[in-house]
Design an enzyme around this catalytic site. Structure first.
Site, PDB file in Angstrom:
ATOM      1  N   ARG A  86       0.848  -1.208   0.000  1.00 15.76           N
ATOM      2  CA  ARG A  86       0.000   0.000   0.000  1.00 15.76           C
ATOM      3  C   ARG A  86       0.876   1.249   0.000  1.00 15.76           C
ATOM      4  NH1 ARG A  86      -1.641   2.021   4.543  1.00 15.76           N
ATOM      5  NH2 ARG A  86      -2.232   0.050   5.516  1.00 15.76           N
TER       6      ARG A  86
ATOM      7  N   TYR B 137     -16.700  16.304 -14.919  1.00 14.62           N
ATOM      8  CA  TYR B 137     -16.975  14.868 -14.988  1.00 14.62           C
ATOM      9  C   TYR B 137     -17.976  14.470 -13.883  1.00 14.62           C
ATOM     10  CZ  TYR B 137     -16.306   9.862 -14.696  1.00 14.62           C
ATOM     11  OH  TYR B 137     -16.527   8.514 -14.648  1.00 14.62           O
TER      12      TYR B 137
ATOM     13  N   ASP C 148      -7.756  17.954 -14.797  1.00 12.21           N
ATOM     14  CA  ASP C 148      -8.058  16.582 -15.205  1.00 12.21           C
ATOM     15  C   ASP C 148      -7.688  16.482 -16.694  1.00 12.21           C
ATOM     16  OD1 ASP C 148      -9.276  14.230 -16.136  1.00 12.21           O
ATOM     17  OD2 ASP C 148     -10.914  14.372 -14.685  1.00 12.21           O
TER      18      ASP C 148
ATOM     19  N   LYS D  47      -8.701   5.331 -19.355  1.00 17.02           N
ATOM     20  CA  LYS D  47      -9.070   5.778 -20.699  1.00 17.02           C
ATOM     21  C   LYS D  47      -7.867   5.671 -21.636  1.00 17.02           C
ATOM     22  CE  LYS D  47     -12.778   6.625 -18.335  1.00 17.02           C
ATOM     23  NZ  LYS D  47     -13.112   7.917 -17.728  1.00 17.02           N
TER      24      LYS D  47
HETATM   25  C1  LIG Z   1     -13.534   8.392 -16.482  1.00 11.98           C
HETATM   26  C2  LIG Z   1     -13.152   9.739 -15.990  1.00 11.98           C
HETATM   27  C3  LIG Z   1     -12.871   9.960 -14.649  1.00 11.98           C
HETATM   28  C4  LIG Z   1     -12.992   8.878 -13.595  1.00 11.98           C
HETATM   29  O1  LIG Z   1     -12.089   7.841 -13.806  1.00 11.98           O
HETATM   30  P1  LIG Z   1     -12.345   6.324 -13.319  1.00 11.98           P
HETATM   31  O2  LIG Z   1     -11.098   5.646 -13.751  1.00 11.98           O
HETATM   32  O3  LIG Z   1     -13.573   5.859 -14.018  1.00 11.98           O
HETATM   33  O4  LIG Z   1     -12.540   6.382 -11.850  1.00 11.98           O
HETATM   34  C5  LIG Z   1     -12.480  11.240 -14.268  1.00 11.98           C
HETATM   35  N1  LIG Z   1     -12.390  12.245 -15.160  1.00 11.98           N
HETATM   36  C6  LIG Z   1     -12.676  12.065 -16.471  1.00 11.98           C
HETATM   37  C7  LIG Z   1     -12.561  13.219 -17.407  1.00 11.98           C
HETATM   38  C8  LIG Z   1     -13.071  10.810 -16.930  1.00 11.98           C
HETATM   39  O5  LIG Z   1     -13.363  10.641 -18.214  1.00 11.98           O
END
Ligand SMILES: *Cc1c(COP(=O)(O)O)cnc(C)c1O
Length: 377
Positions: free
Chosen positions: A46, A98, A170, A195
């Site tokens: 961890r 988001y 982000d 992603k």
């Molecule tokens: C998918 C996404 C998230 C969250 O990510 P997870 O891996 O699903 O927890 C945050 N910000 C954006 C822009 C996203 O597309």
């Protein structure tokens, strides 16, 4: 070594010093014998794991930060960044943030006295007007989801620095290949590595990077304290995905442009939101602050019924949440990514019930178009 393509392959996750293996081994362990003289660099997974550490070094290098942190999901990374703030602090966030971040702001950290104001971050004056005496941070997403609105990240980050705010970008939609927020003054970059970075729809992962040593130690503390760490196997999958980021992104965004151009000519499509189109309001701005337009677009159909018919009939894209995979993904923000936002608020943000979002994968763009045009003709 400055070229991004080279860095994706030859980075701190390169040759294993112990064996010469050309990839990072998966250290699938929870604990470490502390008598073997590793300087106690590792004691418990961890707190630290060599496979995860390789991924963390790679993302720090790609984003140009001093430290990276890998989390069990993008939301775990976002949540850790939000928990840097304290009771009584106020944050500014985009109206079309988001859905998961929206949920965490409105129903998560709000419980601990961290308040927020949603603004249209494409409007610099509106951002500036949202500051309060207790504002301590700003969250940014550009291009935004699902309308691909472009905010002036350099201008906002410079302003945030002047005002002593922590800026969190982000960077999921752009990845460090296309946009480097730390270079124009952002304090923390977060990613859903689920992603484009991992890129194969086979892992849930999150990353955070900072160029500030003080913030790095806070993130390190929160990562270990909250415990939402990325496991060794998933760290390895993410490292593997990152190696092909450039070729995937190049291919997908070229296809996205072709598809956006074709949809823009289709009479049953009311609007196409893709910043690569010269008529998109954020086109010029994104050109100045990023090296590409990404591979996500959204479009509004003439009716909700047609949107539903398209989703029911297309054969190639998966009808799913998520984006950034090798396979194209069609999604319906109203009931999927933005379901956490009440309908009235969603509509006010401009997210119509006839809007669909397409993440363009690596299939032949002509095949994708023919598949969709069979319904939209
Ligand atoms: C998918 C996404 C998230 C969250 O990510 P997870 O891996 O699903 O927890 C945050 N910000 C954006 C822009 C996203 O597309």
């Amino acid at each position: 070594m400055t070229d991004f393509a080279t860095k994706l392959i030859h980075n701190q996750g390169g040759i294993d010093p112990a064996t010469g293996a050309v990839g990072v081994p998966i250290y699938q362990v929870s604990t470490f014998d502390q008598n073997v003289g590793n300087g106690d660099e590792y004691d418990y997974s961890r707190s630290g794991n060599p496979t995860r550490a390789a991924l963390e070094a790679i993302i720090a290098e790609l984003e140009g930060g001093v430290a990276g942190f890998a989390f069990a999901s993008g939301m775990a990374a976002v949540s850790a960044a939000l928990l840097i703030f304290e009771q009584g602090d106020h944050l500014i966030a985009p109206k079309d943030v988001y859905g998961g971040t929206y949920r965490m702001l409105t129903r998560g950290v709000s419980k601990w006295g961290i308040s927020h104001t949603f603004v249209d971050t494409t409007d610099l004056e509106a951002v500036k007007a949202a500051i309060k005496p207790n504002t301590k941070g700003i969250i940014l997403e550009s291009p935004s989801n699902p309308l691909l609105k472009v905010s002036d990240l350099p201008a906002i980050c410079v302003w945030a620095k002047e005002k002593g705010l922590i800026s969190i970008v982000d960077n999921t939609f752009m990845t460090p290949y296309l946009q480097a927020p730390l270079q124009f003054g952002a304090d923390i970059v977060v990613h859903s590595a689920t992603k484009f970075l991992a890129g194969h729809s086979d892992v849930i992962a999150g990353l955070a990077v900072t160029a500030d040593k003080g913030l790095a130690s806070q993130l390190k503390f929160l990562q270990n304290a909250l415990g939402g760490v990325l496991g060794p196997q998933d760290s390895w999958l993410t490292i593997r995905g990152i190696k092909t980021l450039k070729v995937r992104m190049d291919q997908s965004q070229a296809s996205a442009l072709k598809i956006a151009q074709a949809l823009a000519k289709c009479p049953k499509v009311k609007a196409v939101h893709y910043p690569g189109l010269p008529e998109h309001p954020g086109h010029e701005l994104l050109k100045q602050q990023a090296n590409g337009f990404g591979a996500v677009l959204s479009f509004e159909l003439e009716s909700v019924e047609l949107a539903k018919e398209l989703m029911a009939k297309v054969k190639i894209p998966a009808l799913a949440v998520s984006l950034g995979g090798v396979e194209s993904i069609l999604s319906y923000p109203a009931t999927m990514s933005h379901a956490a936002i009440p309908a009235a608020v969603r509509h006010e943000f401009g997210i119509s019930d006839a809007l669909v979002r397409l993440s363009v994968g690596l299939e032949d763009p002509q095949d994708l178009l023919e598949d969709m045009m069979a319904v939209l003709k």
